[in-house]
Motif scaffolding. Structure first.
Motif, PDB file in Angstrom:
ATOM      1  N   ARG A   1     -18.384  16.659 -11.575  1.00 35.00           N
ATOM      2  CA  ARG A   1     -18.384  16.881 -10.111  1.00 35.00           C
ATOM      3  C   ARG A   1     -19.031  15.725  -9.358  1.00 35.00           C
ATOM      4  O   ARG A   1     -19.031  15.702  -8.126  1.00 35.00           O
ATOM      5  CB  ARG A   1     -19.140  18.176  -9.788  1.00 35.00           C
ATOM      6  N   LEU A   2     -19.627  14.784 -10.101  1.00 34.81           N
ATOM      7  CA  LEU A   2     -20.275  13.646  -9.438  1.00 34.81           C
ATOM      8  C   LEU A   2     -19.222  12.773  -8.748  1.00 34.81           C
ATOM      9  O   LEU A   2     -18.150  12.544  -9.307  1.00 34.81           O
ATOM     10  CB  LEU A   2     -21.039  12.797 -10.473  1.00 34.81           C
TER      11      LEU A   2
ATOM     12  N   GLN B   1     -20.618  19.841 -15.838  1.00 35.38           N
ATOM     13  CA  GLN B   1     -20.776  19.754 -14.378  1.00 35.38           C
ATOM     14  C   GLN B   1     -20.888  18.306 -13.891  1.00 35.38           C
ATOM     15  O   GLN B   1     -20.745  18.055 -12.697  1.00 35.38           O
ATOM     16  CB  GLN B   1     -22.033  20.519 -13.947  1.00 35.38           C
TER      17      GLN B   1
ATOM     18  N   LEU C   1     -26.740  16.419  -8.699  1.00 35.29           N
ATOM     19  CA  LEU C   1     -25.903  17.624  -8.674  1.00 35.29           C
ATOM     20  C   LEU C   1     -26.626  18.765  -7.959  1.00 35.29           C
ATOM     21  O   LEU C   1     -27.834  18.949  -8.150  1.00 35.29           O
ATOM     22  CB  LEU C   1     -25.574  18.068 -10.097  1.00 35.29           C
TER      23      LEU C   1
ATOM     24  N   PHE D   1     -26.763  22.447 -28.444  1.00 38.80           N
ATOM     25  CA  PHE D   1     -25.760  22.471 -27.381  1.00 38.80           C
ATOM     26  C   PHE D   1     -25.668  23.835 -26.694  1.00 38.80           C
ATOM     27  O   PHE D   1     -25.207  23.920 -25.558  1.00 38.80           O
ATOM     28  CB  PHE D   1     -24.383  22.071 -27.916  1.00 38.80           C
TER      29      PHE D   1
ATOM     30  N   GLY E   1     -19.507  20.689 -27.653  1.00 41.81           N
ATOM     31  CA  GLY E   1     -20.890  20.843 -27.202  1.00 41.81           C
ATOM     32  C   GLY E   1     -21.190  20.036 -25.956  1.00 41.81           C
ATOM     33  O   GLY E   1     -21.729  20.564 -24.979  1.00 41.81           O
TER      34      GLY E   1
ATOM     35  N   PHE F   1     -30.650  20.128 -23.054  1.00 41.86           N
ATOM     36  CA  PHE F   1     -30.103  18.906 -22.457  1.00 41.86           C
ATOM     37  C   PHE F   1     -29.846  19.002 -20.948  1.00 41.86           C
ATOM     38  O   PHE F   1     -29.808  17.983 -20.263  1.00 41.86           O
ATOM     39  CB  PHE F   1     -28.776  18.536 -23.139  1.00 41.86           C
ATOM     40  N   PHE F   2     -29.603  20.195 -20.448  1.00 40.35           N
ATOM     41  CA  PHE F   2     -29.187  20.351 -19.047  1.00 40.35           C
ATOM     42  C   PHE F   2     -29.730  21.680 -18.528  1.00 40.35           C
ATOM     43  O   PHE F   2     -29.934  22.611 -19.315  1.00 40.35           O
ATOM     44  CB  PHE F   2     -27.649  20.353 -18.990  1.00 40.35           C
TER      45      PHE F   2
ATOM     46  N   ALA G   1     -21.755  28.778 -22.795  1.00 37.70           N
ATOM     47  CA  ALA G   1     -22.990  28.132 -23.264  1.00 37.70           C
ATOM     48  C   ALA G   1     -24.197  28.653 -22.476  1.00 37.70           C
ATOM     49  O   ALA G   1     -25.275  28.852 -23.038  1.00 37.70           O
ATOM     50  CB  ALA G   1     -22.874  26.620 -23.132  1.00 37.70           C
TER      51      ALA G   1
ATOM     52  N   SER H   1     -19.129  18.838 -23.739  1.00 39.59           N
ATOM     53  CA  SER H   1     -18.396  19.283 -22.554  1.00 39.59           C
ATOM     54  C   SER H   1     -18.984  20.586 -22.010  1.00 39.59           C
ATOM     55  O   SER H   1     -18.948  20.822 -20.803  1.00 39.59           O
ATOM     56  CB  SER H   1     -16.898  19.418 -22.842  1.00 39.59           C
ATOM     57  N   GLY H   2     -19.547  21.416 -22.916  1.00 34.57           N
ATOM     58  CA  GLY H   2     -20.205  22.643 -22.461  1.00 34.57           C
ATOM     59  C   GLY H   2     -21.504  22.348 -21.743  1.00 34.57           C
ATOM     60  O   GLY H   2     -21.845  22.999 -20.760  1.00 34.57           O
ATOM     61  N   VAL H   3     -22.220  21.336 -22.228  1.00 38.50           N
ATOM     62  CA  VAL H   3     -23.542  21.032 -21.665  1.00 38.50           C
ATOM     63  C   VAL H   3     -23.422  20.191 -20.388  1.00 38.50           C
ATOM     64  O   VAL H   3     -24.011  20.513 -19.362  1.00 38.50           O
ATOM     65  CB  VAL H   3     -24.403  20.298 -22.721  1.00 38.50           C
ATOM     66  N   PHE H   4     -22.658  19.112 -20.489  1.00 38.23           N
ATOM     67  CA  PHE H   4     -22.614  18.155 -19.375  1.00 38.23           C
ATOM     68  C   PHE H   4     -21.372  18.311 -18.483  1.00 38.23           C
ATOM     69  O   PHE H   4     -21.074  17.417 -17.682  1.00 38.23           O
ATOM     70  CB  PHE H   4     -22.657  16.715 -19.916  1.00 38.23           C
TER      71      PHE H   4
ATOM     72  N   LEU I   1     -26.567  25.048 -14.805  1.00 39.64           N
ATOM     73  CA  LEU I   1     -25.449  24.115 -14.717  1.00 39.64           C
ATOM     74  C   LEU I   1     -24.636  24.049 -16.013  1.00 39.64           C
ATOM     75  O   LEU I   1     -23.699  23.250 -16.119  1.00 39.64           O
ATOM     76  CB  LEU I   1     -25.963  22.707 -14.369  1.00 39.64           C
ATOM     77  N   LEU I   2     -24.984  24.853 -17.007  1.00 39.96           N
ATOM     78  CA  LEU I   2     -24.205  24.862 -18.247  1.00 39.96           C
ATOM     79  C   LEU I   2     -22.891  25.602 -18.004  1.00 39.96           C
ATOM     80  O   LEU I   2     -22.817  26.506 -17.179  1.00 39.96           O
ATOM     81  CB  LEU I   2     -24.978  25.574 -19.369  1.00 39.96           C
ATOM     82  N   SER I   3     -21.858  25.212 -18.782  1.00 33.06           N
ATOM     83  CA  SER I   3     -20.573  25.912 -18.670  1.00 33.06           C
ATOM     84  C   SER I   3     -20.672  27.248 -19.394  1.00 33.06           C
ATOM     85  O   SER I   3     -21.509  27.427 -20.274  1.00 33.06           O
ATOM     86  CB  SER I   3     -19.465  25.069 -19.305  1.00 33.06           C
TER      87      SER I   3
END
Lengths: 255, 254
Positions: free
Chosen positions: B49-50, B46, A47, A182, B39, A187-188, A197, B41-44, A192-194
């Motif tokens: 977009r893969l 993006q 990404l 979360f 949680g 984790f990310f 968050a 969906s908020g974290v992963f 790139l977090l939404s």
């Protein structure tokens, strides 16, 4: 006080060694998450905006460590609550020892277990192809931040147990572990977090602890994330140890 | 037959009463799948977009995983409750009552099927509120059937564990079974994007077709091509784990 704290820490560690079934979930659940996250989202490193890493496992190791350390805090809280329920806590209070050592002994044991948890995930990472880019100094930094943060989470668990006084209430905070994780960058990458968050993550000390753990794994040691990680872990520890001691005094006043 | 049905209903109702009697024990299981869905969906988020990701967004893709997780948690809770009944001696009293053991087993697991609708309802409502598209009535009905079937299958598994270890300390083992079964699938990404080892595990995991069956309505249209493997996998899980649980129950007291 030091002698009694060490003796109580030793007792807690021996108890943990006698009943490994209570320790196993601290590493098994985060290991399963680590496997699922890396296996399911390993292409995430493609990404735009994702930091340069050797692999997604390298990036996720810090998340697994943070998760495991938080669960360690819950486990120490449950242990304290069980001692309250069984009456052992009252016997300790009645014995001629500094009362603060009841809390410090448990927290000290949590610190030793935290060291084991961090070493476990370093070993798992190395076995499955990750590397510690920061070398031996990097590993020492990971251990320092991990043990410091684990101590703080353990103090948090003890504090909740002293307020709640029963194991089932402490067990009930289990989902909250995931909520705070979360809304962090464990984790990310934060970029790139939404939303929202990403915004919450910038104020969440877990983000800085996770980033501090991660930096020596994915790159050569950089001063800013490491210092931020150490500061966040030290702040969390100082705050929760003070709150745990205050909770002990509150409980003793009520008794 | 009607007496057996009455017994199954009585045992199921007893288990369902626990939701109102001990709400604190039920709340984490009801909330956890929704927390995970929001949680993750908020974290992963993006990750959608893969290239090769076949859903409008990550939240839509992950909703079916949350639904199956809720079913797995509920099934595991059935085993934990049974272990508690064993520890307290209530189960021994049940074993000496003049009822077929299969009836007792069905009574114990029937509640899991009904209870699984609680986390599913909460999660679906939250998902719709967050903008996930309504998948249509046929997809929802199929989802309900598959969720109830999976919860029952996991309940059979948890009953086997409870009868084997006879203690609530085996709870992590019960939860882990469902956790692994649901997440070692194409849970986080389409199969083509999974790492080789996970793709291989997902291929042989019987929950994979069930996840595909639930997901199809959320990411596209319901087709017979994706429906029959889900129904077949559910039936196979129920038969295999149910038979094993009956066998295990038959050995109680030997």
């Amino acid at each position: 006080m030091i002698r009694t704290s060490l003796a109580l820490a030793r007792r807690t560690l021996l108890d943990a060694a006698r009943r490994p079934q209570f320790l196993a979930p601290l590493v098994i659940f985060p290991s399963l998450f680590l496997a699922i996250n890396t296996g399911g989202l390993h292409r995430s490193t493609d990404l735009p905006g994702f930091p340069h890493v050797g692999g997604f496992l390298d990036f996720q190791l810090a998340a697994a460590m943070t998760q495991s350390l938080l669960l360690g805090g819950v486990a120490q809280g449950i242990g304290t609550a069980l001692e309250i329920e069984s009456g052992f806590f009252d016997r300790l209070v009645a014995s001629p020892i500094p009362r603060v050592s009841i809390v410090l002994g448990r927290i000290l044991a949590g610190a030793v277990i935290a060291l084991g948890q961090v070493l476990y995930f370093v070993a798992i990472g190395l076995i499955f192809g990750a590397s510690i880019a920061g070398g031996l100094p990097g590993l020492l930094i990971v251990l320092a931040i991990g043990v410091l943060a684990g101590t703080g989470f353990c103090a948090l668990g003890v504090m909740i147990a002293l307020r709640a006084r029963n194991a089932s209430t402490v067990q009930g905070i289990f989902p909250l572990v995931f909520v705070v994780l979360f809304v962090s960058s464990a984790f990310f990458p934060r970029a790139l977090l939404s939303h929202p968050a990403d915004w919450i993550a910038s104020y969440n000390p877990l983000s800085y602890i996770a980033d501090g753990l991660r930096d020596p794994i994915i790159s050569s040691v950089s001063l800013q994330p490491v210092l931020e990680g150490l500061a966040a872990a030290a702040g969390v520890t100082a705050a929760f140890v003070a709150l745990a001691v205050a909770a002990l005094h509150g409980r003793l006043r009520e008794a | 037959m009607s007496r057996n049905a009455a017994m199954i209903w009585a045992l199921a109702r007893r288990a369902l009463n626990e939701i109102t009697r001990v709400p604190g024990a039920a709340v984490p299981g009801v909330l956890a799948p929704t927390i995970f869905m929001v949680g993750l969906s908020g974290v992963f988020g993006q990750a959608a977009r893969l290239p090769g990701f076949d859903a409008a967004d990550f939240r839509t893709f992950i909703v079916p995983v949350g639904l199956l997780q809720g079913a797995a948690f509920t099934g595991a809770a059935t085993g934990v409750n049974l272990a508690r009944d064993i520890e307290r001696g209530w189960f021994d009293r049940l074993m000496v009552c003049p009822a077929p053991r299969t009836t007792i087993l069905l009574g114990v697991v029937a509640s899991a099927a009904v209870r699984s609708l609680l986390p599913a309802t909460l999660l679906t409502c939250v998902a719709f509120a967050l903008g996930v598209d309504f998948p249509g009535v046929p997809a929802l009905l199929l989802t309900i059937v598959l969720i109830m079937a999976l919860a029952t299958a996991i309940a059979f598994y948890a009953v086997i564990i409870a009868l084997r270890f006879r203690t609530q300390q085996a709870a992590p083992l019960m939860q882990m079974g469902g956790f692994i079964a649901v997440l070692f699938t194409a849970a986080y990404a389409p199969k083509a994007l999974l790492a080789g080892w996970l793709s291989a595990v997902a291929t042989v995991n019987p929950v994979s077709p069930i996840l595909t069956g639930v997901r199809q309505g959320f990411v596209g249209d319901v087709t017979w091509h994706d429906t029959w493997p889900a129904l077949l996998a559910s039936a196979c899980l129920l038969v295999v784990l149910g038979s094993w649980a009956v066998h295990r129950l038959g050995r109680v007291g030997d």
